[in-house]
Design a protein around this motif. Structure first.
Motif, PDB file in Angstrom:
ATOM      1  N   GLY A   1       0.804  -1.211   0.000  1.00  0.00           N
ATOM      2  CA  GLY A   1       0.000   0.000   0.000  1.00  0.00           C
ATOM      3  C   GLY A   1       0.841   1.266   0.000  1.00  0.00           C
ATOM      4  N   LEU A   2       0.159   2.392  -0.149  1.00  0.00           N
ATOM      5  CA  LEU A   2       0.785   3.701  -0.181  1.00  0.00           C
ATOM      6  C   LEU A   2      -0.019   4.668   0.678  1.00  0.00           C
ATOM      7  CD1 LEU A   2       2.850   5.743  -1.498  1.00  0.00           C
ATOM      8  CD2 LEU A   2       1.090   6.144  -3.239  1.00  0.00           C
ATOM      9  N   ILE A   3       0.682   5.392   1.531  1.00  0.00           N
ATOM     10  CA  ILE A   3       0.077   6.494   2.286  1.00  0.00           C
ATOM     11  C   ILE A   3       0.872   7.738   1.908  1.00  0.00           C
ATOM     12  CG2 ILE A   3      -0.478   7.430   4.550  1.00  0.00           C
ATOM     13  CD1 ILE A   3      -0.396   4.573   5.650  1.00  0.00           C
ATOM     14  N   ALA A   4       0.221   8.676   1.219  1.00  0.00           N
ATOM     15  CA  ALA A   4       0.925   9.848   0.712  1.00  0.00           C
ATOM     16  C   ALA A   4       0.189  11.124   1.085  1.00  0.00           C
ATOM     17  CB  ALA A   4       1.086   9.750  -0.806  1.00  0.00           C
ATOM     18  N   GLY A   5       0.935  12.225   1.072  1.00  0.00           N
ATOM     19  CA  GLY A   5       0.330  13.513   1.370  1.00  0.00           C
ATOM     20  C   GLY A   5       1.354  14.506   1.867  1.00  0.00           C
ATOM     21  N   ALA A   6       1.025  15.771   1.718  1.00  0.00           N
ATOM     22  CA  ALA A   6       1.931  16.829   2.158  1.00  0.00           C
ATOM     23  C   ALA A   6       2.065  16.824   3.674  1.00  0.00           C
ATOM     24  CB  ALA A   6       1.415  18.182   1.670  1.00  0.00           C
ATOM     25  N   THR A   7       3.102  17.508   4.160  1.00  0.00           N
ATOM     26  CA  THR A   7       3.334  17.609   5.599  1.00  0.00           C
ATOM     27  C   THR A   7       2.126  18.234   6.296  1.00  0.00           C
ATOM     28  OG1 THR A   7       5.706  17.849   5.240  1.00  0.00           O
ATOM     29  CG2 THR A   7       4.839  18.588   7.352  1.00  0.00           C
TER      30      THR A   7
ATOM     31  N   THR B   1       5.033   8.481   2.194  1.00  0.00           N
ATOM     32  CA  THR B   1       5.858   9.528   1.598  1.00  0.00           C
ATOM     33  C   THR B   1       5.037  10.771   1.325  1.00  0.00           C
ATOM     34  OG1 THR B   1       7.445   9.977  -0.193  1.00  0.00           O
ATOM     35  CG2 THR B   1       5.436   8.762  -0.780  1.00  0.00           C
ATOM     36  N   GLN B   2       5.704  11.886   1.161  1.00  0.00           N
ATOM     37  CA  GLN B   2       4.997  13.137   0.911  1.00  0.00           C
ATOM     38  C   GLN B   2       4.467  13.215  -0.509  1.00  0.00           C
ATOM     39  OE1 GLN B   2       7.001  16.712   2.129  1.00  0.00           O
ATOM     40  NE2 GLN B   2       7.823  15.793   3.986  1.00  0.00           N
ATOM     41  N   ASN B   3       5.242  12.713  -1.450  1.00  0.00           N
ATOM     42  CA  ASN B   3       4.878  12.854  -2.853  1.00  0.00           C
ATOM     43  C   ASN B   3       4.809  11.482  -3.522  1.00  0.00           C
ATOM     44  OD1 ASN B   3       4.634  13.728  -5.565  1.00  0.00           O
ATOM     45  ND2 ASN B   3       5.721  15.620  -5.049  1.00  0.00           N
TER      46      ASN B   3
ATOM     47  N   HIS C   1      -3.630  11.602   1.006  1.00  0.00           N
ATOM     48  CA  HIS C   1      -3.997  12.851   1.679  1.00  0.00           C
ATOM     49  C   HIS C   1      -3.734  14.027   0.737  1.00  0.00           C
ATOM     50  CE1 HIS C   1      -4.855  11.362   5.765  1.00  0.00           C
ATOM     51  NE2 HIS C   1      -3.982  10.396   5.471  1.00  0.00           N
ATOM     52  N   ALA C   2      -3.983  15.214   1.223  1.00  0.00           N
ATOM     53  CA  ALA C   2      -3.914  16.404   0.384  1.00  0.00           C
ATOM     54  C   ALA C   2      -2.511  16.673  -0.148  1.00  0.00           C
ATOM     55  CB  ALA C   2      -4.408  17.618   1.171  1.00  0.00           C
ATOM     56  N   LEU C   3      -2.462  17.176  -1.377  1.00  0.00           N
ATOM     57  CA  LEU C   3      -1.239  17.677  -1.982  1.00  0.00           C
ATOM     58  C   LEU C   3      -1.452  19.147  -2.334  1.00  0.00           C
ATOM     59  CD1 LEU C   3      -0.324  14.723  -4.386  1.00  0.00           C
ATOM     60  CD2 LEU C   3       0.811  15.313  -2.240  1.00  0.00           C
TER      61      LEU C   3
ATOM     62  N   ILE D   1      -7.937  16.317  -4.480  1.00  0.00           N
ATOM     63  CA  ILE D   1      -6.641  16.132  -3.828  1.00  0.00           C
ATOM     64  C   ILE D   1      -6.130  17.440  -3.228  1.00  0.00           C
ATOM     65  CG2 ILE D   1      -4.192  15.636  -4.266  1.00  0.00           C
ATOM     66  CD1 ILE D   1      -5.051  13.455  -6.174  1.00  0.00           C
ATOM     67  N   THR D   2      -6.414  18.556  -3.887  1.00  0.00           N
ATOM     68  CA  THR D   2      -5.922  19.849  -3.394  1.00  0.00           C
ATOM     69  C   THR D   2      -6.838  20.461  -2.337  1.00  0.00           C
ATOM     70  OG1 THR D   2      -7.061  21.086  -5.148  1.00  0.00           O
ATOM     71  CG2 THR D   2      -4.833  20.288  -5.620  1.00  0.00           C
TER      72      THR D   2
END
Length: 532
Positions: free
Chosen positions: A26-32, A305-307, A325-327, A357-358
């Motif tokens: 799986g992947l968990i992604a998103g900005a700080t 990861t963030q991106n 999560h949001a980018l 996403i934004t």
């Protein structure tokens, strides 16, 4: 079929992760600051509650709270309870989780060690940032150590083996190819740099047994293995190489189980981009191979990861469960990441994914997971459930209590230093020095013995000269020799040739007296030169 509740979709549907598909990664992604850590914490404690052991890297020091039950008095408690109520979680209650603290440096948990041999030349080359030529030399060093029967356990062993290889460079070059001392020197410099970062503590024994990561407590809950990585993050290559080694060890150690009803272990790789930064193609291929095949060992890997574009396509294609999560679209790269993330989801005709996403709030994400038949679910905008454990770090006292009840307490805390390459090479040097000394002493004793049995070489010199050329010639030879030694010239006289002949005879007698082959010829040349 058991599943893990993730949150509630905007359409009112329950969003969940199927346990039998959790080994499809799986992947968990998103900005700080968008809620990745909270999502990770909630997932980890749910896996634990379902009897699945977990490994997480605590890169910021705020995941350790997963070991302690939450409380209404702690920060953000009101937000957690409000979110639980919003999601209809009537059974929501704070709870702790069984956990083991680990630390490569042995400061905030049990030490984790492996040996140089188990790390292998490929991962070690990545860790040392070696070029292709230097990596080839390192492979030869490993082969040479194996042929010599020398164990490579710690950095000292590898350093000793590099010196030993340099001393045998010519014969190894003939056998394996060029072993340049420049390459060995470059490897030694990188080892010195690695040692200064504290990596020496990571290499040695007792080495980690993978079985100690896969434990259940008396209630059937999976232990959560928390790696203290806040200090480790200052050495990002060591962090990434260690986690890749751990994945490789899991792959090599665990038996094939196919697709089990639930994973044997779930592995969360935070700051996953560090694994791929400046990674050579051979290493990327290794990562992709391990990720692709390790699912058959019952291990699920979640990259955090963030991106999302930090993950190479070959690896990203293996990640079936996604929480985005949001980018933020601040740069062209950000916009590219948003488009790439939107393209990975199964289309929802009622949702503009790129726009969503934004606009996602903190604690909100786009979720798509693998269904029981293996197909991805339609992406849904989802409110993520709150964790039941504490958000934030633990106190030193709380950490000490968790350590004291650890199931592996005392097993890894003391380093063991058994005989390996460094000790073997050092002993060989001692043996060689002792042998040389014995030979030297035996030689001196033999010479002394011969001198005792024969007349003194120089005491008999006059007699030998007299016998060879008569008294007058001996006297002339003596005067000529004395003149040469004092730096004065002597005039030629009729007895000079006889003296020279006498000198040759004396030189021969010297060689016979001492009993060393060739010494007579050397002495003849020396004395003859003095007398010319």
């Amino acid at each position: 079929m058991s599943d893990i509740f993730l949150g509630l979709g905007a359409n009112g549907e329950r969003q969940s992760l199927n346990l039998s598909r959790a080994n499809r990664h799986g992947l968990i992604a998103g900005a700080t600051g968008t809620g990745k850590t909270v999502t990770l914490q909630g997932l980890a404690e749910s896996f634990s509650a379902n009897g699945v052991p977990v490994f997480v890297a605590d890169v910021k020091g705020d995941l350790a709270g997963i070991t302690m039950a939450g409380s209404p008095t702690f920060k953000h408690a009101d937000k957690l309870e409000s979110r639980a109520k919003e999601l209809g979680m009537d059974d929501y209650a704070y709870s702790d989780n069984p956990a083991v603290f680990w630390d490569l440096y042995g400061e905030q948990g049990h030490p984790i060690r492996t040996t140089i041999s188990e790390m292998g030349p490929l991962l070690l080359s990545r860790l040392l940032d070696l070029n292709e030529t230097q990596e080839g030399v390192l492979n030869i060093v490993f082969r040479f150590a194996d042929e010599q029967g020398m164990l490579l356990l710690d950095l000292e062993d590898l350093q000793s083996m590099l010196i030993h290889t340099s001393e045998h460079a010519s014969e190894l070059t003939a056998k394996y190819g060029n072993v340049s001392k420049q390459s060995i020197g470059a490897i030694q410099r990188q080892l010195l740099s690695l040692d200064s970062q504290g990596a020496a503590q990571f290499f040695g024994e007792p080495a980690l047994e993978i079985a100690d990561f896969i434990r259940l407590d008396e209630q059937g809950r999976g232990y959560i293995n928390v790696l203290a990585a806040d200090r480790l993050m200052r050495s990002p290559k060591l962090y990434a190489t260690f986690l890749l080694w751990l994945l490789a060890e899991l792959f090599e150690t665990l038996p094939e189980v196919g697709d089990p009803e639930k994973p044997k272990l779930v592995f969360f790789f935070d700051e996953a981009h560090l694994l791929f930064d400046d990674a050579p193609k051979a290493l990327e291929d290794k990562i992709e191979q391990v990720v692709r095949l390790i699912r058959s060992k019952g291990v699920g890997v979640f990259f955090v990861t963030q991106n999302p574009i930090d993950i190479p396509e070959e690896v990203a294609g293996q990640l079936g469960n996604r929480v985005q999560h949001a980018l933020r679209a601040f740069t062209p790269r950000d916009k590219k990441a948003i488009r790439a993330a939107a393209d990975t989801f199964r289309i929802n005709p009622d949702l503009d994914v790129e726009r969503a996403i934004t606009e996602l709030r903190v604690g909100e994400a786009l979720v798509s997971t693998l269904m029981e038949d293996g197909a991805p679910s339609i992406v849904q905008q989802t409110l993520i459930k709150p964790p039941r454990s504490r958000l934030g770090p633990v106190t030193p006292k709380e950490r000490a209590i968790i350590q004291s009840i650890s199931p592996v307490d005392g097993k890894y805390d003391e380093r063991v230093d058994r005989e390996s390459a460094a000790e073997v090479i050092a002993q060989k040097m001692v043996d060689a020095a002792e042998t040389a000394q014995e030979v030297e002493e035996q030689g001196r004793e033999k010479v002394a013995e011969r001198e005792r049995k024969s007349p003194s070489l120089w005491d008999g010199l006059g007699g030998k000269v007299a016998k060879a050329a008569g008294g007058a010639a001996a006297a002339s030879a003596g005067s000529i020799l004395a003149a040469k030694l004092s730096g004065k010239k002597s005039r030629a006289n009729p007895t000079a040739s006889a003296a020279s002949s006498a000198a040759g005879t004396v030189a021969t007698e010297i060689g016979k007296a001492v009993g060393i082959p060739g010494l007579g010829r050397f002495a003849r040349n020396l004395i003859g030169g003095l007398m010319r």
